[in-house]
Design a protein around this motif. Structure first.
Motif, short mmCIF file in Angstrom:
data_model
loop_
_atom_site.label_atom_id
_atom_site.label_comp_id
_atom_site.label_asym_id
_atom_site.label_seq_id
_atom_site.Cartn_x
_atom_site.Cartn_y
_atom_site.Cartn_z
N LYS A 1 19.33 79.34 47.68
CA LYS A 1 19.16 80.57 47.88
C LYS A 1 17.60 80.97 47.81
O LYS A 1 16.86 80.48 47.09
CB LYS A 1 19.88 81.49 46.89
CG LYS A 1 20.05 83.15 46.96
CD LYS A 1 20.56 83.46 46.13
CE LYS A 1 20.11 83.75 44.66
NZ LYS A 1 20.71 84.66 43.93
N PHE A 2 17.31 81.86 48.71
CA PHE A 2 15.73 82.45 48.59
C PHE A 2 15.73 83.88 48.96
O PHE A 2 16.75 84.49 49.25
CB PHE A 2 14.94 81.76 49.61
CG PHE A 2 15.43 82.07 51.17
CD1 PHE A 2 16.22 81.35 51.85
CD2 PHE A 2 14.68 82.85 51.71
CE1 PHE A 2 16.58 81.72 52.97
CE2 PHE A 2 14.91 83.30 52.88
CZ PHE A 2 15.95 82.75 53.76
N ALA B 1 18.51 88.68 49.00
CA ALA B 1 18.83 87.13 49.16
C ALA B 1 19.23 86.64 50.55
O ALA B 1 19.80 87.58 50.99
CB ALA B 1 19.37 86.58 47.82
N GLU C 1 15.21 76.05 46.92
CA GLU C 1 16.79 76.26 46.43
C GLU C 1 17.51 76.65 47.47
O GLU C 1 16.97 77.24 48.46
CB GLU C 1 16.79 76.87 45.21
CG GLU C 1 15.90 76.75 44.15
CD GLU C 1 16.51 75.96 42.85
OE1 GLU C 1 17.76 76.18 42.58
OE2 GLU C 1 15.65 75.83 41.92
N CYS D 1 16.78 85.59 42.04
CA CYS D 1 17.64 85.59 41.13
C CYS D 1 17.99 87.08 40.46
O CYS D 1 18.86 87.27 39.83
CB CYS D 1 17.49 84.75 39.74
SG CYS D 1 16.06 85.01 39.02
N THR E 1 14.06 82.18 44.02
CA THR E 1 15.54 82.27 44.41
C THR E 1 16.25 83.31 44.76
O THR E 1 17.39 83.53 44.71
CB THR E 1 16.36 81.19 43.60
OG1 THR E 1 16.44 81.90 42.38
CG2 THR E 1 15.46 79.93 43.42
#
Lengths: 182, 366
Positions: free
Chosen positions: A108-109, A93, A106, A77, A75
């Motif tokens: 966000k990727f 992202a 998710e 992060c 994701t």
């Protein structure tokens, strides 16, 4: 002065005898040791025809993992990048759009994900930091290359093969690792 | 007032401090500073009436006052309890308080999703810090968390109701900073949620400040959404002449790109005050001025050393002088590598600061 160990050896400074002066005896002694090694087990193998088995905790090339349905787990992060002591990982992202739900887990990727293998020290902190089990270190190492470009691993190089479209390659890439279920 | 305010003496964690009458225990503790100050999720000193909702600032009152030194029977919320003369307060020295705070954190996290890897607030989130210091590493909650769809509060603010802890700070911002409140809390109890009335857009000039006051990632800046993690951006203080607001902001930069603009925060993670006025910033400064030329540089933002935002930033280092041009007779070396030849990340062609919303795969597949 007090000696630090009790293995102190005094150097023999006696003048050499006639046999010793010939040096022949010492050469024969040395050659005997050399030839003895011909019949011993070899320490090297013929890589790449032969390959050693790695220990299960060997840390090699990073792999970006997918879940069972083939969605990317990452994701973006940034925890692997912040944990990386060599600052080898960079990423960008993006937001998942509604027609991409089968690609990413998710909302966000990681649109871009790069590992600079020249910087990477294969410490495995990225794997430890990852909250999504999205990155792990496999049991292969980075192949050599002629240019710098070949060592900047992009998402295409890092992503594990799709488990549904290419199950054999997926299983091979997963190796001895247990499947992550959550 | 002709009558001078009485000076009261309180002892918090064995440290004495003298404060004016009417000060709350929390403010007195903040005057001492450091670990003595209880954490606060809902209380915001710049917003009237805030506090008393989250219960994270619970303290033990060991002696009520010098006139009546009996201890208070229960733990009290320090943000709503005024000090009395001779009051003895126990915060981190009391085991009861630590235990109660752990319980409060567990309650706050009951419905809070574990989506910190996705959330833009991660790294500067009050709840993250609080649960890191007080939370358990696991949950005992066995039921479904309440879930909501994400919602657009106006064109620039994203509301994730999942993450909301109902601190009411944003509604106080709407009440006290903007002329008319168009969003508030709907429903009651477990069902309550922050929403705009019939998704009415918030177009007030100061509505963006609710992003800054939100202690969690429920209200986030849509112009910064997923652009970068906060700890990879570099905060610098800057200002511009703005007719509507003070114009003193923090720019969160990546290279020369301004990815995000926020108000300046003080040590309690609240918006700083300048000459007695709270430094709220207007929406124009926050959402529309994303060019480095719009701002005048004031210096680097002071970040706590233990914050994750401080990682990879070494403000004390002096850049060594570039000697290569000197040795090469004035010209730059020809063999220096351009990182963009081999790397696709931070592509100079894709200017994320110019994109209004979050980037999508289309942004990168041009």
């Amino acid at each position: 002065m007090q000696a630090l160990t009790n293995r102190l050896k005094l150097v023999n400074r006696k003048p050499m005898t006639f046999v010793e002066k010939l040096y022949l005896w010492n050469i024969l002694k040395g050659m005997a040791i050399t030839f003895r090694h011909i019949f011993k087990r070899k320490a090297t193998i013929n890589y790449p025809e032969q390959k050693r088995t790695f220990s299960p905790v060997f840390r090699g090339l990073q792999v970006l993992n997918r879940d069972e349905e083939g969605k990317e787990r990452c994701t973006a992060c940034g925890l692997c990048a912040v944990a990386c002591p060599a600052e080898a990982i960079t990423m960008e992202a993006a937001e998942r759009s509604s027609n991409e739900t089968h690609l990413y887990r998710e909302e966000k990727f990681a649109a871009r994900f790069e590992i600079n293998m020249l910087r990477c020290i294969f410490c495995g902190l990225c794997e430890e930091a990852c909250p999504k089990n999205a990155i792990y270190l496999s049991q292969t190492f980075a192949p050599s290359n002629y240019s710098r470009k070949g060592f900047i691993y992009k998402k295409d190089d890092l992503l594990i093969p799709h488990p549904k479209e290419n199950p054999d390659a997926y299983a091979k890439a997963l190796g001895e690792r247990k499947k992550i279920t959550n | 007032m002709a009558e001078q305010k009485q000076i009261l003496k309180v002892t918090i964690d064995n440290i004495s401090v003298e404060v004016e009458q009417g000060t709350t225990v929390l403010q007195a503790a903040r005057k001492i500073g450091g670990d003595v100050a209880p954490p606060a999720m809902c209380y915001y000193s710049k917003l009237n009436g805030s506090g008393g909702k989250c219960r994270t600032c619970l303290v033990e009152i060991a002696a009520g006052s010098s006139a009546d030194p009996r201890p208070m029977p229960k733990l009290v919320a320090s943000c709503r309890t005024p000090v009395m003369d001779g009051m003895v307060v126990k915060n981190i020295t009391s085991e009861k308080v630590i235990d109660a705070r752990n319980g409060v954190v567990e309650f706050l996290l009951i419905n809070h999703p574990l989506d910190c890897p996705v959330c833009d607030q991660a790294g500067e989130c009050d709840l993250q810090d609080l649960s890191f210091n007080h939370g358990k590493a696991s949950t005992r909650f066995e039921f479904e968390r309440r879930t909501f769809e994400k919602e657009d509060v106006g064109p620039n603010i994203q509301l994730h109701m999942n993450r909301c802890i109902l601190c009411y700070r944003c509604t106080y911002v709407a009440d006290q900073l903007t002329n008319e409140r168009v969003h508030g809390v709907l429903d009651r109890g477990d069902h309550s949620e922050i929403s705009t009335y019939i998704s009415k857009a918030i177009d007030n000039d100061f509505s963006g400040n609710m992003i800054d006051v939100c202690p969690v990632g429920a209200l986030t800046d849509k112009t910064f959404r997923f652009k970068n993690r906060v700890w990879f951006t570099k905060p610098v203080d800057a200002h511009r002449d703005c007719e509507k607001c003070c114009g003193k902001v923090t720019l969160w930069r990546r290279g020369r790109d301004v990815l995000r603009v926020t108000a300046r925060k003080d040590e309690w993670n609240e918006v700083q005050s300048f000459e007695g006025n709270t430094g709220w910033i207007c929406n124009e400064c926050r959402f529309d001025k994303k060019h480095i030329g719009d701002w005048e540089y004031d210096g680097e933002t002071n970040i706590k050393r233990h914050s994750v935002i401080a990682q990879g930033k070494y403000p004390w280092l002096v850049m060594p002088k570039e000697i290569l041009p000197d040795v090469m007779g004035g010209r730059d070396p020809k063999l220096m590598m351009d990182i963009h030849d081999v790397s696709e990340v931070n592509d100079p062609i894709i200017d994320l600061s110019k994109i209004k919303g979050p980037s999508t795969s289309k942004t990168f597949n041009k």
